[in-house]
Design a protein around this motif. Structure first.
Motif, PDB file in Angstrom:
ATOM      1  N   ALA A  83       1.220  -1.250  -0.184  1.00 24.05           N
ATOM      2  CA  ALA A  83       0.540   0.095  -0.135  1.00 24.05           C
ATOM      3  C   ALA A  83       0.658   0.967  -0.204  1.00 24.05           C
ATOM      4  O   ALA A  83       0.491   1.974  -0.083  1.00 24.05           O
ATOM      5  N   GLY A  84       2.037   1.015   0.503  1.00 27.57           N
ATOM      6  CA  GLY A  84       2.881   2.099   0.908  1.00 27.57           C
ATOM      7  C   GLY A  84       4.223   2.016   1.541  1.00 27.57           C
ATOM      8  O   GLY A  84       4.624   1.130   2.605  1.00 27.57           O
ATOM      9  N   ILE A  85       5.320   2.174   0.765  1.00 23.51           N
ATOM     10  CA  ILE A  85       6.307   2.508   1.269  1.00 23.51           C
ATOM     11  C   ILE A  85       7.128   3.646   1.465  1.00 23.51           C
ATOM     12  O   ILE A  85       6.543   5.083   0.858  1.00 23.51           O
ATOM     13  N   GLN A  86       7.857   3.903   2.851  1.00 25.38           N
ATOM     14  CA  GLN A  86       9.144   5.795   2.579  1.00 25.38           C
ATOM     15  C   GLN A  86      10.129   5.068   3.281  1.00 25.38           C
ATOM     16  O   GLN A  86      10.482   4.721   4.593  1.00 25.38           O
ATOM     17  N   HIS A  87      11.630   5.440   2.270  1.00 26.30           N
ATOM     18  CA  HIS A  87      12.495   5.870   2.814  1.00 26.30           C
ATOM     19  C   HIS A  87      12.738   7.096   3.744  1.00 26.30           C
ATOM     20  O   HIS A  87      12.435   7.814   3.524  1.00 26.30           O
ATOM     21  N   LEU A  88      13.462   7.121   5.435  1.00 27.67           N
ATOM     22  CA  LEU A  88      13.869   8.116   5.616  1.00 27.67           C
ATOM     23  C   LEU A  88      15.211   7.920   5.443  1.00 27.67           C
ATOM     24  O   LEU A  88      16.284   6.621   5.975  1.00 27.67           O
ATOM     25  N   LEU A  89      17.053   8.877   5.085  1.00 23.83           N
ATOM     26  CA  LEU A  89      17.685   8.521   4.375  1.00 23.83           C
ATOM     27  C   LEU A  89      18.307   9.439   5.925  1.00 23.83           C
ATOM     28  O   LEU A  89      17.976  10.743   6.678  1.00 23.83           O
ATOM     29  N   GLY A  90      19.801   9.241   6.621  1.00 26.48           N
ATOM     30  CA  GLY A  90      20.539   9.996   7.546  1.00 26.48           C
ATOM     31  C   GLY A  90      21.661  10.252   7.082  1.00 26.48           C
ATOM     32  O   GLY A  90      21.578  11.208   5.739  1.00 26.48           O
ATOM     33  N   GLN A  91      22.675  10.451   8.149  1.00 22.39           N
ATOM     34  CA  GLN A  91      23.088  10.954   7.120  1.00 22.39           C
ATOM     35  C   GLN A  91      24.435   9.792   6.141  1.00 22.39           C
ATOM     36  O   GLN A  91      24.006   9.131   6.678  1.00 22.39           O
ATOM     37  N   SER A  92      25.104  10.356   5.683  1.00 26.39           N
ATOM     38  CA  SER A  92      26.194  10.615   4.254  1.00 26.39           C
ATOM     39  C   SER A  92      27.602  10.442   5.081  1.00 26.39           C
ATOM     40  O   SER A  92      28.202  11.197   5.181  1.00 26.39           O
ATOM     41  N   PHE A  93      28.373   9.118   4.743  1.00 32.89           N
ATOM     42  CA  PHE A  93      29.605   9.476   4.933  1.00 32.89           C
ATOM     43  C   PHE A  93      30.129   8.795   3.493  1.00 32.89           C
ATOM     44  O   PHE A  93      30.081   8.025   2.849  1.00 32.89           O
ATOM     45  N   ILE A  94      30.925  10.200   2.904  1.00 35.83           N
ATOM     46  CA  ILE A  94      31.693  10.018   1.683  1.00 35.83           C
ATOM     47  C   ILE A  94      32.748  10.685   1.462  1.00 35.83           C
ATOM     48  O   ILE A  94      33.267  11.679   1.743  1.00 35.83           O
ATOM     49  N   GLU A  95      33.308   9.098   0.772  1.00 39.58           N
ATOM     50  CA  GLU A  95      35.002   9.617   0.626  1.00 39.58           C
ATOM     51  C   GLU A  95      34.993   9.126  -0.901  1.00 39.58           C
ATOM     52  O   GLU A  95      35.017   8.741  -1.460  1.00 39.58           O
ATOM     53  N   ILE A  96      35.661  10.454  -1.203  1.00 39.16           N
ATOM     54  CA  ILE A  96      35.837  10.527  -2.927  1.00 39.16           C
ATOM     55  C   ILE A  96      37.315  10.583  -3.619  1.00 39.16           C
ATOM     56  O   ILE A  96      37.902  11.072  -2.480  1.00 39.16           O
ATOM     57  N   GLU A  97      37.563   9.444  -4.630  1.00 37.52           N
ATOM     58  CA  GLU A  97      39.251   9.637  -4.549  1.00 37.52           C
ATOM     59  C   GLU A  97      39.292   9.424  -6.597  1.00 37.52           C
ATOM     60  O   GLU A  97      38.155   8.596  -6.685  1.00 37.52           O
ATOM     61  N   GLY A  98      39.486   9.952  -7.216  1.00 38.00           N
ATOM     62  CA  GLY A  98      39.372  10.861  -8.419  1.00 38.00           C
ATOM     63  C   GLY A  98      38.065  10.364  -8.948  1.00 38.00           C
ATOM     64  O   GLY A  98      37.012  11.359  -8.652  1.00 38.00           O
ATOM     65  N   ASP A  99      38.109   9.934  -9.510  1.00 41.06           N
ATOM     66  CA  ASP A  99      36.214   9.631 -10.266  1.00 41.06           C
ATOM     67  C   ASP A  99      35.388   7.938  -9.699  1.00 41.06           C
ATOM     68  O   ASP A  99      34.529   8.000 -10.614  1.00 41.06           O
ATOM     69  N   GLY A 100      36.522   7.802  -8.422  1.00 41.49           N
ATOM     70  CA  GLY A 100      35.464   6.919  -7.409  1.00 41.49           C
ATOM     71  C   GLY A 100      34.904   6.938  -6.476  1.00 41.49           C
ATOM     72  O   GLY A 100      36.076   8.678  -5.940  1.00 41.49           O
TER      73      GLY A 100
END
Length: 191
Positions: A83-100
């Motif tokens: 009948a319904g679905i809901q996502h709730l997002l929290g914090q993101s930890f992001i590490e960038i290295e070049g194009d990855g």
């Protein structure tokens, strides 16, 4: 005088400031991939959900392990039964290295079994999306996803919120209220 008070044509950045702005823009672009994925999943918007992954991407969603595009087909079939679905997002930890990039994003998801009964059955899941993203032709998308589950619960015969039927009900794409300009709707009539 602060930077926001200056004429934009007169603002100059040091190399370090410029690098920081670029890094912030890249992090935002990565976070938006995850945001578009969950909106696609919640609204059963196939284009949004598929667009989060590269065609050769991989997804490990526990019950499904394989090509991410095949996962989307599978997930849309399951989501259509709810009948319904809901996502709730929290914090993101992001590490960038070049194009990855590596990105760990906390999530909670709640699935509802029915809208037309006095009570509902709810399934809840809390965990993290652990993603590896690649930037190809200046576009970030998920190349590998593992879903890590930290907790889950199943609630049966849950009473509904008092007066819930008076609210605008969520729906699937493209019929959900959010797909139409808010200013165009007022008590079900275009203005």
């Amino acid at each position: 005088m602060t930077m926001s008070e200056r004429d934009p044509d007169e603002v100059t950045l040091t190399r370090a400031e410029y690098a920081r702005v670029v890094q912030l823009l890249e992090r935002d672009a990565i976070r938006q991939v995850v945001v578009r994925y969950v909106r696609g999943a919640d609204r059963l918007d196939e284009e949004l959900e598929r667009g989060a992954y590269w065609p050769d991407g991989y997804d490990n969603h526990g019950l499904f392990r394989g090509n991410a595009q095949d996962f989307v087909t599978w997930a849309l079939g399951l989501g259509g039964q709810l009948a319904g679905i809901q996502h709730l997002l929290g914090q993101s930890f992001i590490e960038i290295e070049g194009d990855g990039a590596k990105c760990e994003t906390y999530f909670q998801v709640c699935e509802s079994s029915s809208r037309d009964t006095p009570t509902d059955d709810l399934r809840l899941l809390g965990g993290r999306y652990v993603d590896i993203l690649q930037k190809r032709d200046d576009v970030w998308k998920i190349s590998h996803r593992d879903v890590v589950v930290d907790w889950s619960a199943s609630l049966h015969d849950v009473d509904r919120f008092p007066g819930v039927r008076e609210f605008t009900a969520g729906d699937r794409a493209p019929d959900d209220y959010s797909y139409h300009p808010i200013s165009m709707k007022r008590d079900g009539k275009a203005t």
